[in-house]
Design a protein around this motif. Sequence first.
Motif, PDB file in Angstrom:
ATOM      1  N   TRP A  71    -107.696 -39.512 -30.492  1.00 41.07           N
ATOM      2  CA  TRP A  71    -106.703 -39.842 -29.476  1.00 41.07           C
ATOM      3  C   TRP A  71    -105.793 -38.644 -29.194  1.00 41.07           C
ATOM      4  CZ3 TRP A  71    -104.361 -45.372 -30.574  1.00 41.07           C
ATOM      5  CH2 TRP A  71    -105.350 -46.325 -30.359  1.00 41.07           C
ATOM      6  N   PRO A  72    -105.284 -38.563 -27.976  1.00 42.01           N
ATOM      7  CA  PRO A  72    -104.318 -37.498 -27.678  1.00 42.01           C
ATOM      8  C   PRO A  72    -102.971 -37.755 -28.353  1.00 42.01           C
ATOM      9  CG  PRO A  72    -104.483 -39.009 -25.817  1.00 42.01           C
ATOM     10  CD  PRO A  72    -105.553 -39.421 -26.792  1.00 42.01           C
ATOM     11  N   ILE A  73    -102.288 -36.683 -28.715  1.00 40.74           N
ATOM     12  CA  ILE A  73    -100.922 -36.836 -29.212  1.00 40.74           C
ATOM     13  C   ILE A  73    -100.069 -37.377 -28.064  1.00 40.74           C
ATOM     14  CG2 ILE A  73     -98.911 -35.650 -30.166  1.00 40.74           C
ATOM     15  CD1 ILE A  73    -101.305 -35.732 -32.058  1.00 40.74           C
ATOM     16  N   PRO A  74     -99.284 -38.418 -28.284  1.00 41.04           N
ATOM     17  CA  PRO A  74     -98.492 -38.997 -27.192  1.00 41.04           C
ATOM     18  C   PRO A  74     -97.566 -37.964 -26.550  1.00 41.04           C
ATOM     19  CG  PRO A  74     -98.498 -40.460 -29.086  1.00 41.04           C
ATOM     20  CD  PRO A  74     -99.123 -39.184 -29.535  1.00 41.04           C
ATOM     21  N   GLN A  75     -97.511 -37.965 -25.235  1.00 40.79           N
ATOM     22  CA  GLN A  75     -96.656 -37.027 -24.518  1.00 40.79           C
ATOM     23  C   GLN A  75     -95.195 -37.196 -24.916  1.00 40.79           C
ATOM     24  OE1 GLN A  75     -97.836 -34.572 -22.373  1.00 40.79           O
ATOM     25  NE2 GLN A  75     -95.734 -33.832 -22.630  1.00 40.79           N
ATOM     26  N   ALA A  76     -94.781 -38.439 -25.153  1.00 38.62           N
ATOM     27  CA  ALA A  76     -93.394 -38.694 -25.526  1.00 38.62           C
ATOM     28  C   ALA A  76     -93.034 -38.005 -26.838  1.00 38.62           C
ATOM     29  CB  ALA A  76     -93.159 -40.203 -25.653  1.00 38.62           C
ATOM     30  N   VAL A  77     -94.002 -37.880 -27.736  1.00 39.01           N
ATOM     31  CA  VAL A  77     -93.759 -37.203 -29.016  1.00 39.01           C
ATOM     32  C   VAL A  77     -93.589 -35.707 -28.792  1.00 39.01           C
ATOM     33  CG1 VAL A  77     -94.811 -36.598 -31.227  1.00 39.01           C
ATOM     34  CG2 VAL A  77     -94.954 -38.954 -30.374  1.00 39.01           C
ATOM     35  N   MET A  78     -94.468 -35.119 -28.008  1.00 39.63           N
ATOM     36  CA  MET A  78     -94.395 -33.670 -27.750  1.00 39.63           C
ATOM     37  C   MET A  78     -93.150 -33.310 -26.960  1.00 39.63           C
ATOM     38  SD  MET A  78     -98.390 -32.657 -27.030  1.00 39.63           S
ATOM     39  CE  MET A  78     -98.564 -33.800 -25.654  1.00 39.63           C
ATOM     40  N   ASP A  79     -92.706 -34.218 -26.088  1.00 45.01           N
ATOM     41  CA  ASP A  79     -91.495 -33.954 -25.312  1.00 45.01           C
ATOM     42  C   ASP A  79     -90.274 -33.818 -26.215  1.00 45.01           C
ATOM     43  OD1 ASP A  79     -92.921 -34.028 -22.969  1.00 45.01           O
ATOM     44  OD2 ASP A  79     -92.354 -36.094 -22.459  1.00 45.01           O
ATOM     45  N   GLN A  80     -90.280 -34.490 -27.352  1.00 40.91           N
ATOM     46  CA  GLN A  80     -89.120 -34.487 -28.236  1.00 40.91           C
ATOM     47  C   GLN A  80     -89.264 -33.558 -29.433  1.00 40.91           C
ATOM     48  OE1 GLN A  80     -87.166 -38.337 -28.877  1.00 40.91           O
ATOM     49  NE2 GLN A  80     -88.687 -39.246 -27.525  1.00 40.91           N
ATOM     50  N   ASN A  81     -90.441 -32.984 -29.611  1.00 37.22           N
ATOM     51  CA  ASN A  81     -90.660 -32.055 -30.719  1.00 37.22           C
ATOM     52  C   ASN A  81     -91.656 -30.994 -30.286  1.00 37.22           C
ATOM     53  OD1 ASN A  81     -91.289 -30.695 -33.090  1.00 37.22           O
ATOM     54  ND2 ASN A  81     -91.257 -32.531 -34.353  1.00 37.22           N
ATOM     55  N   SER A  82     -91.137 -29.832 -29.935  1.00 36.58           N
ATOM     56  CA  SER A  82     -91.988 -28.755 -29.418  1.00 36.58           C
ATOM     57  C   SER A  82     -92.894 -28.166 -30.493  1.00 36.58           C
ATOM     58  CB  SER A  82     -91.118 -27.645 -28.815  1.00 36.58           C
ATOM     59  OG  SER A  82     -90.243 -27.097 -29.791  1.00 36.58           O
ATOM     60  N   SER A  83     -92.642 -28.486 -31.763  1.00 38.86           N
ATOM     61  CA  SER A  83     -93.496 -27.990 -32.838  1.00 38.86           C
ATOM     62  C   SER A  83     -94.823 -28.747 -32.914  1.00 38.86           C
ATOM     63  CB  SER A  83     -92.773 -28.104 -34.185  1.00 38.86           C
ATOM     64  OG  SER A  83     -91.610 -27.302 -34.206  1.00 38.86           O
ATOM     65  N   ILE A  84     -94.872 -29.895 -32.269  1.00 40.45           N
ATOM     66  CA  ILE A  84     -96.099 -30.702 -32.264  1.00 40.45           C
ATOM     67  C   ILE A  84     -96.867 -30.407 -30.987  1.00 40.45           C
ATOM     68  CG2 ILE A  84     -97.039 -33.035 -32.288  1.00 40.45           C
ATOM     69  CD1 ILE A  84     -94.562 -33.917 -33.806  1.00 40.45           C
ATOM     70  N   THR A  85     -98.072 -29.912 -31.136  1.00 39.91           N
ATOM     71  CA  THR A  85     -98.896 -29.527 -29.994  1.00 39.91           C
ATOM     72  C   THR A  85    -100.023 -30.531 -29.780  1.00 39.91           C
ATOM     73  OG1 THR A  85    -100.267 -28.130 -31.417  1.00 39.91           O
ATOM     74  CG2 THR A  85     -98.385 -27.084 -30.308  1.00 39.91           C
ATOM     75  N   GLN A  86    -100.600 -30.465 -28.594  1.00 46.47           N
ATOM     76  CA  GLN A  86    -101.662 -31.392 -28.235  1.00 46.47           C
ATOM     77  C   GLN A  86    -102.954 -31.070 -28.985  1.00 46.47           C
ATOM     78  OE1 GLN A  86    -102.915 -34.285 -27.687  1.00 46.47           O
ATOM     79  NE2 GLN A  86    -101.711 -34.487 -25.786  1.00 46.47           N
ATOM     80  N   SER A  87    -103.729 -32.112 -29.244  1.00 49.76           N
ATOM     81  CA  SER A  87    -105.042 -31.952 -29.864  1.00 49.76           C
ATOM     82  C   SER A  87    -105.917 -31.037 -29.021  1.00 49.76           C
ATOM     83  CB  SER A  87    -105.716 -33.326 -29.997  1.00 49.76           C
ATOM     84  OG  SER A  87    -107.100 -33.197 -30.218  1.00 49.76           O
ATOM     85  N   GLU A  88    -106.784 -30.291 -29.689  1.00 52.07           N
ATOM     86  CA  GLU A  88    -107.657 -29.343 -28.985  1.00 52.07           C
ATOM     87  C   GLU A  88    -108.531 -30.033 -27.947  1.00 52.07           C
ATOM     88  OE1 GLU A  88    -110.996 -27.784 -31.313  1.00 52.07           O
ATOM     89  OE2 GLU A  88    -110.362 -29.120 -32.947  1.00 52.07           O
ATOM     90  N   TYR A  89    -108.855 -31.300 -28.166  1.00 50.99           N
ATOM     91  CA  TYR A  89    -109.728 -32.020 -27.242  1.00 50.99           C
ATOM     92  C   TYR A  89    -109.015 -32.452 -25.966  1.00 50.99           C
ATOM     93  CZ  TYR A  89    -112.493 -32.392 -31.519  1.00 50.99           C
ATOM     94  OH  TYR A  89    -113.188 -32.112 -32.673  1.00 50.99           O
TER      95      TYR A  89
END
Length: 561
Positions: free
Chosen positions: A541-559
């Motif tokens: 599953w993709p990392i939720p956009q809401a999570v990345m919006d609040q923590n720039s250290s968390i990046t999206q999955s390579e897929y």
Amino acid sequence: MKKIFLIQTTAILLMFVSCSDVLEQAPLHTPDVTTFWKSEADAQTALNALYSYLPNQYRYWTECLSDNAVMTNAWGEGGMGEIKQGNLHAAVGNLTHGNFTFWKYDQIRNILYFLDNLTNVPFDNENARKRMEGEARFVLAIKYFYLARAFGDVPLIKEKPVTLEESRNIGKSPRKEIFDYVIENVDKAIASLPDAKDKTGKITRHAALCLKTEVLIWMASLDQFHGKKMSDKSSQQLWREAASTIQGVIRSGEYVLEEDFVKLFESSTNNLDNETILAYQYVENEVTNVTNMLGVPGGVSLRGGGWASFSAPRCLVDDYECTDGMTIYESPTYDKAHPWENRDVRLKKWYLLPGEPVLRANGTYTPFESHPDYKATNAEAIGGEGGGGRSGYWCTKGVEMESLFQSGFQNWIIYRYAEALLFLAESLNECEPANDSIHWAMDEIRVKRGGLPSVAPLLGKQDEMRAKILHERRVELVNEDKRYWDLLRTKQAEVFMNPPGNILYGVNLSLEDYQNRGGDWACEKVIAEPIRFDASRGYVWPIPQAVMDQNSSITQSEYWK
């Protein structure tokens, strides 16, 4: 006996963080350690609150992620039903939606907070402290397991909770490290928990053995079917370890398959049956669920119907074998005009099927008739005013047809003996395909519960047995949040969730075909919903956009970049 979860709400408010995710916003202060964490009773109160984090009735919905259920309103619950229609993306609401999301770092923080404070609480008996730690570590292990299962690489916070500032700098850890930490915690749980079967809903060593087995099976599957190493051990070593681990449950002699496998999922057998290993606890009038409302269409049960939230697709109904062990496409015993005869016993027990008697609100039984042409008179009909769903078939496993309670209190089974048997069969088939225990474990379920012949002729035929085990998990564990995850780990989602035309079907479309040849799969059928799986990235599953919006250290999955 009052169950241990009556204090959920009070304990959570009293003891734990009332914030959203620790990786998303600032935690509120917990009670001052000078006024709490002073006694074993304090620790027990806090531990009981952690039990609310176990998988519960909301997992009933997730059958709709797979080819086992059709969600009537696919947009509901943050678009849950749209995920299997090919609409999985980082912004889909279901990934962070309320009770359905696995992204629950606030809960992980609370578990770590409990473990951190438990060491300072005075105990008269150190075995009690040890057991409490084991129960908490089980919950921590299952939370991280579900995260890694769905999202792959995720943030890993170990042993102690972090501050808001620290959380803003936490990125993702490799999936392998997550699985390592899961195994570390579940091993500690196994070492700390008692063997005895529990009748109050507490986590036991047997439950921890089930969890460890499931995690090992996932690790072996990711290696064998996806080429993703989750351990320094080989997949064969992991399969062997899984088989050895689950034998600790099976050989205990504590569990059997219940003869009444309808009542098994009803409140009348809560904590009384001998098949359940661990279940989320519900209590009449105090901790309830909505399964009775979700799981039936209008016009049926003593309650007179439900919300018609999920119906069963044709492919699932057709997948139940004939009594000779053959599929409906092969068996000479199959009668297209009488498709429910000479079939796996579980089909009639767990499903509402056209033409079969169904309980009505007045206490009588009349034929269930779901064809859309009946919508003017039958509430259960597709398109009916009372709510008829989309396919015309219904799996009512877990629904209490004879209860007058819209809000039920049947427990949600997390692990049971039938799955332990299937864990054993699958693990041995991958490492010792000629082992007699494979067909013994399968036959315990298929022969005794389904009225089907032995699978002994498949012994040693690894590919055929693997397919049979996957099939058995589908039909035995239906409505238990197993199917979607089975398809992901075995890399079969791209097969079963991309059927011809990418459509899930329902009953035969013309009324004549419905009435006279309802089991003829070649007839034109009602279209229940589209289904589509993207094999290039859908297994994580993709990392939720809401999570990345609040923590720039968390990046999206390579897929999903």
